[in-house]
Design a protein around this motif. Sequence first.
Motif, short mmCIF file in Angstrom:
data_model
loop_
_atom_site.label_atom_id
_atom_site.label_comp_id
_atom_site.label_asym_id
_atom_site.label_seq_id
_atom_site.Cartn_x
_atom_site.Cartn_y
_atom_site.Cartn_z
N LEU A 1 -7.05 -3.60 -4.66
CA LEU A 1 -6.24 -4.93 -4.62
C LEU A 1 -6.89 -6.04 -5.59
CD1 LEU A 1 -4.17 -6.46 -3.14
CD2 LEU A 1 -5.79 -7.04 -1.49
N THR B 1 -3.32 -2.77 5.26
CA THR B 1 -4.43 -2.93 4.34
C THR B 1 -4.53 -4.21 3.67
OG1 THR B 1 -4.21 -0.43 3.92
CG2 THR B 1 -5.27 -1.73 2.18
N ILE B 2 -3.52 -4.74 3.14
CA ILE B 2 -3.28 -6.10 2.53
C ILE B 2 -3.69 -7.31 3.37
CG2 ILE B 2 -1.90 -7.71 1.29
CD1 ILE B 2 -0.68 -5.64 -0.18
N ALA C 1 -7.20 -7.97 3.91
CA ALA C 1 -7.95 -8.25 2.51
C ALA C 1 -7.15 -9.38 1.91
CB ALA C 1 -8.08 -7.10 1.55
N SER D 1 -5.78 1.67 -1.57
CA SER D 1 -6.89 1.18 -0.62
C SER D 1 -7.05 -0.46 -1.15
CB SER D 1 -8.08 1.80 -0.66
OG SER D 1 -8.83 1.54 -1.92
N SER D 2 -7.95 -1.27 -0.24
CA SER D 2 -8.08 -2.37 -0.46
C SER D 2 -9.17 -2.61 -1.79
CB SER D 2 -8.84 -3.00 0.84
OG SER D 2 -10.16 -2.28 1.04
N THR E 1 0.79 -1.20 0.20
CA THR E 1 0.07 -0.10 0.10
C THR E 1 0.88 1.25 0.01
OG1 THR E 1 -1.60 -1.11 1.20
CG2 THR E 1 -1.85 1.18 1.17
N THR F 1 -8.74 -11.77 -0.98
CA THR F 1 -8.99 -10.97 -2.28
C THR F 1 -7.57 -11.32 -3.03
OG1 THR F 1 -10.11 -9.27 -1.74
CG2 THR F 1 -9.17 -8.92 -3.66
#
Length: 330
Positions: free
Chosen positions: A207, A230-231, A234, A203-204, A172, A237
């Motif tokens: 992704l 952030t990752i 998520a 942001s997510s 990010t 995803t």
Amino acid sequence: MDKKIMSVLAALALFLGVAGFFEQHAQDKKTMPEVGILQFTSHPALDQIHAGIIDALQAAGYQPGKNIKIDFQNAQGDQSNLKTMATKFANGQTDLAVGIATPAAVALANTIQDNPVLFSASTNPIQAKLVKSYQHPGSNVTGVTDQAPLADQLKMIQAFVPHLKRLGVIYTSSDDSAVSEARAMVKLAQQAGVTVKEYTITSSNDLNQTAEQMVSHQQVEAVFVPTDNTIAAAMPTLIKNTDAAGVPVFPTVDTMVAAGGVAAESINQREIGRLTGKMMVKILKGASPKDLPVDFIEKGTLVVNRSQLERLHMQLPAGYQQAKFIDQGE
């Protein structure tokens, strides 16, 4: 003595008695320290840090609600929430504030100038301007860093992916700690003769598309994810796209391995919390943050996701039999 004067004196005595009661009551309340904990967002790694903090406080005899008050706030990744919550701590009765993850710690450090502030899990607290140096923090801020052992991490990736030529690094762009760690890995990989392809998200929401682009047309043979909040929040995803392309992901945190990564030289997040809690206890007992060097875990623990190995038809490298094995979702 005149009755009027006696009435005035009696009223004054009553007032002073009531005032004394409330003053004593306020002093009694102050005997219970108040701690503010500000967490950047919700995901398993940061939740483990929070749990570790409570572990250490309880081990030292601090029982939340009995002899210590804890005001826990979660900003859910929102910068405006961070500022509002940090201001709440600054304007309240908080004796000590703790920021879990760099953005939370920075918000507290920028808002609270007098009372102690601790960071828990800041990858590069010097770059984030939280401290001047690790040994001599220099102000009202110190804490625990979560720097990953990147050289060991790269060696481990090369063991799992022999003849690695193209490594994807995704992070990010607004997360200073993630950026710092990603750039350090890029430098190490390039020195080892590995071509690095960098991919960033804001942001997510970005992704899915970025991950899909990263693994398309065999652009990378493996993916490294730094300590990125952030990752981390998520991971499904990211893993959905990398699994579809048969590309292994190597994060830095055990909870991210459990969420679909293959392996990591992992820093134990709960232990980071415990170290932070121990530092909190020292400050509650009178220590000054400027006299407490930044703490850290010196060596990671190899964590391997057994089900991901099987899913991607990968073999456990020789010499890695002593790893801590976990399965998806643990």
